[in-house]
Design an enzyme around this catalytic site. Structure first.
Site: not given
Length: 249
Positions: A63, A90, A157
């Site tokens: 994670d 990424n 986001y």
């Protein structure tokens, strides 16, 4: 096809989409790659594909919101391949789509942790290893969302992805003189699982001047430019690989 020969790259989110395409392309160009994602089985598939074509790959499931994952990635890069030259940070998460007032603080923190705090943890582990060999290249995969546009329901986001540019500038101020190059890569809509159904893909395509979404390999090629020798004087920048999205808003 050997522009990265002898170099070692960490790639997070490497089990699919942009990360998988980047891992394969970097290996084709001679890099030894250390691959990360949460799913071990999918990662092993990518590593096997790379090895079958003569490349070198190691796998570190984990994670990216945990500091120990990044410490382990750096440890494996050095133990298996001797050094660390490149990091393609990424991995990320879109999170719950909701107008801002409908977001609970836990969701907000989850999205920021998955996109921005994870990038900080990555850089914090990667930079010391790069300094031991005279420098390296860090690429943080951001988005046109939050940088050139806001999209409904994606405030968390967008805030997280926009924050990556501040991180890139801070790293550049701290470390560019030591040979560390940090840059952000800002893809447009890309043909991955995150792109949604066909209607969502068609809508995303309509936002772009090219009137299509990207293939993951096109975004990987932009990452190769930023990480490789052709981008040697590019530092602290944002590269839009967004099909002209930002240009036509």
């Amino acid at each position: 096809m050997n522009s990265l020969f002898g170099q070692v790259a960490i790639i997070t989110g490497a089990s699919s989409g942009i990360g998988r395409a980047t891992a394969r392309l970097f290996a084709e160009h001679g890099a030894s790659v250390v691959l990360n994602a949460r799913g071990a089985e999918a990662l092993e598939t990518v590593a096997r594909e790379i090895r079958q074509t003569g490349g070198q790959a190691a796998v570190v499931p984990g994670d990216v919101t945990l500091a120990e994952t990044h410490a382990r990635l750096v440890e494996v890069a050095i133990s298996d391949f001797g050094r660390l030259d490149i990091a393609i940070n990424n991995a990320g998460t879109v999170g719950k789509i909701s107008p801002l007032a409908g977001l609970d603080p836990e969701t907000w923190h989850d999205v920021l942790d998955g996109n921005l705090t994870s990038a900080f943890l990555a850089a914090r582990a990667q930079i010391p290893a790069m300094l031991t060999t005279g420098g390296g290249a860090l690429v943080f995969v951001s988005s046109f969302v939050g940088t050139s546009v806001g999209l409904p329901g994606m405030a968390a986001y967008g805030a997280a992805k926009a924050g990556l540019m501040g991180l890139v500038k801070g790293i550049t101020a701290d470390y560019a003189a030591t040979g560390i190059r940090a840059n952000a890569l800002l893809p447009g809509g890309t043909d991955t699982a995150m792109a949604g159904d066909q209607a969502q893909r068609d809508w995303a395509a309509s936002l772009h001047a090219l009137k299509r979404i990207a293939q993951p390999e096109e975004i990987a090629a932009a990452a190769l430019f930023l990480a490789g020798p052709m981008g040697s004087f590019v530092a602290g920048s944002a590269l839009y690989a967004d099909g002209g999205n930002a240009a036509v808003k």
